[in-house]
Design a protein around this motif. Structure first.
Motif, short mmCIF file in Angstrom:
data_model
loop_
_atom_site.label_atom_id
_atom_site.label_comp_id
_atom_site.label_asym_id
_atom_site.label_seq_id
_atom_site.Cartn_x
_atom_site.Cartn_y
_atom_site.Cartn_z
N VAL A 40 36.58 58.64 43.15
CA VAL A 40 37.84 58.05 43.62
C VAL A 40 38.84 57.95 42.47
CG1 VAL A 40 38.90 56.02 44.67
CG2 VAL A 40 36.65 56.79 45.45
N ASN A 41 38.30 57.80 41.24
CA ASN A 41 39.14 57.74 40.02
C ASN A 41 40.21 56.66 40.08
OD1 ASN A 41 39.88 58.57 37.44
ND2 ASN A 41 41.44 59.99 38.22
N LEU A 42 39.77 55.47 40.46
CA LEU A 42 40.69 54.34 40.58
C LEU A 42 39.91 53.04 40.45
CD1 LEU A 42 43.72 53.70 41.36
CD2 LEU A 42 42.89 53.42 43.71
N LYS A 43 40.52 52.06 39.80
CA LYS A 43 39.91 50.74 39.71
C LYS A 43 40.44 49.87 40.85
CE LYS A 43 39.16 50.62 34.70
NZ LYS A 43 39.45 49.90 33.44
N PRO A 44 39.64 48.94 41.35
CA PRO A 44 40.12 48.05 42.42
C PRO A 44 41.23 47.15 41.90
CG PRO A 44 37.99 47.31 41.61
CD PRO A 44 38.23 48.63 40.97
N PRO A 45 42.10 46.67 42.78
CA PRO A 45 43.23 45.84 42.33
C PRO A 45 42.83 44.49 41.73
CG PRO A 45 43.12 45.92 44.72
CD PRO A 45 42.15 46.93 44.23
N PHE A 46 41.73 43.91 42.22
CA PHE A 46 41.30 42.60 41.73
C PHE A 46 39.80 42.64 41.38
CE2 PHE A 46 44.69 41.90 44.89
CZ PHE A 46 45.66 41.32 44.06
N PRO A 47 39.42 43.39 40.36
CA PRO A 47 37.99 43.62 40.05
C PRO A 47 37.27 42.37 39.61
CG PRO A 47 39.38 44.41 38.26
CD PRO A 47 40.31 44.03 39.37
#
Length: 286
Positions: free
Chosen positions: A272-279
Motif C-alpha cells: 500500500v506504501n502508506l502510513k495510517p493517519p493516526f498510527p
C-alpha cells in the motif's frame, strides 16, 4: 475510483477539515496528505469513497488542548454536583493490578485535573488527593462523604473499568459505593450500561460509525464495504475488523483506541506504501 470522484473526494475532505476546524491541529497537514492519498492508493470503488466520507464526518479528533478543555468542563460539573464541604476526592487512573507496570492514559488525565483544580471556582471547599497505585488505595480510610474519582480519556467496552473497580474493592473493603468516573469520551452503548451502576462524567458519547447511523439492510452492506477495504490493506485483522470486537468507533486521542476502525490506525501492507493517519506505532496486529 474515477478521476471525477477522486476530485470530489478531495473537495469533501477539505470541507470536513474546515468544518471541524482540523486545520488548527498541530499535525493536520500530515494527516490531510495521508487521507488525500486514499483516493489513489486505497479506494477503488465509489461506494468505498462514499462510506469513508460518511465516517469521517462523524470522526472525533481529540488533541492535547481538547484534553485540557474537556477536563476543565468535567471538573466544573463534578464540583457543582457536590454538596458537602471538606470532602476528600481521591483521583485514581482507570487501571488494573495486571496493568500496573504499564503507562496508562488515565495518569495524564489525573495530572491535568490536578493542575486545573486551583482555577475552578469552589474547588477550595474540597481536598483533592492523587492516588497512583493500589498500595496507596489500601491505606485510605474513607469517610462517609469521600469520593474515589476514576479517570481516563476513553472508555471502550468498559471491561478495564469494571476490573479496576473490582481490584479497588478487593484492595480496600471500606470503599463501598464511593466510585465516580470521569472520562473525555466513552462508547455510547457502554455508557448506557455502566451509568446504571456508576455516576459517569463524560464529554463525548461515541456511537458506532455504521450501525448507529444507518438502518436495515444498509448496515450490513456498509459493513461489508469496510471489510472489503480492510482485506485490501491488511494482511490479517482478526478481532479488530471494524474496530476491536466490531466497536465501529470513530475517535482518535493522544493514542488512537483499538475500538476505532483500523483503517485509521493499523499499519497497512507494504504494498500500500502508506502510513495510517493516526498510527498506534509500536503496536500492530498484522
Amino acid at each position: 475510483m474515477s478521476s471525477e470522484k477522486s476530485l470530489t473526494y478531495l473537495i469533501e475532505l477539505d470541507k470536513i477539515f474546515e468544518t471541524k476546524k482540523w486545520k488548527e491541529k498541530e499535525n493536520f497537514q500530515q494527516v490531510f496528505e495521508t487521507l488525500s492519498s486514499f483516493s489513489n492508493l486505497i479506494f477503488e470503488k465509489d461506494e468505498e469513497y462514499d462510506l469513508f466520507i460518511e465516517l469521517l464526518r462523524e470522526f472525533q479528533w481529540i488533541s492535547l488542548n481538547d484534553y485540557y478543555n474537556s477536563c476543565r468542563q468535567l471538573l466544573i460539573e463534578i464540583i457543582n454536583d457536590l454538596n458537602s464541604e471538606n470532602q476528600n476526592i481521591y483521583i485514581f487512573p482507570i487501571t488494573t493490578k495486571s496493568q500496573s507496570s504499564k503507562v496508562k492514559s488515565g495518569y495524564l488525565v489525573a495530572y491535568l485535573i490536578k493542575s486545573l483544580i486551583s482555577s475552578i471556582e469552589n474547588s477550595e471547599k474540597f481536598n483533592f488527593v492523587d492516588i497512583n497505585n493500589f498500595v496507596d488505595i489500601s491505606k485510605i480510610k474513607f469517610r462517609r462523604n469521600d469520593i474515589l474519582l476514576l479517570v481516563d480519556d476513553f472508555i471502550g467496552s468498559g471491561e478495564t473499568l469494571e476490573e479496576c473497580i473490582n481490584d479497588v474493592t478487593k484492595t480496600n473493603r471500606n470503599i463501598g459505593n464511593k466510585f465516580k468516573v470521569l472520562t473525555i469520551a466513552i462508547k455510547k452503548d457502554t455508557y448506557l450500561k455502566l451509568s446504571k451502576k456508576y455516576t459517569i462524567y463524560k464529554n463525548l458519547e461515541i456511537l458506532k460509525g455504521i450501525s448507529d447511523y444507518n438502518t436495515g439492510a444498509d448496515i450490513n452492506v456498509k459493513k461489508e464495504i469496510m471489510r472489503n477495504i480492510e482485506n485490501k490493506i491488511f494482511s490479517s485483522i482478526g478481532d479488530y475488523s471494524l474496530g476491536f470486537e466490531e466497536s465501529e468507533s470513530l475517535i482518535t486521542l493522544l493514542r488512537t483506541p483499538d475500538n476505532t476502525f483500523p483503517i485509521f490506525w493499523n499499519n497497512y501492507k507494504k504494498t500500500v506504501n502508506l502510513k495510517p493517519p493516526f498510527p498506534r506505532n509500536y503496536e500492530k496486529i498484522q
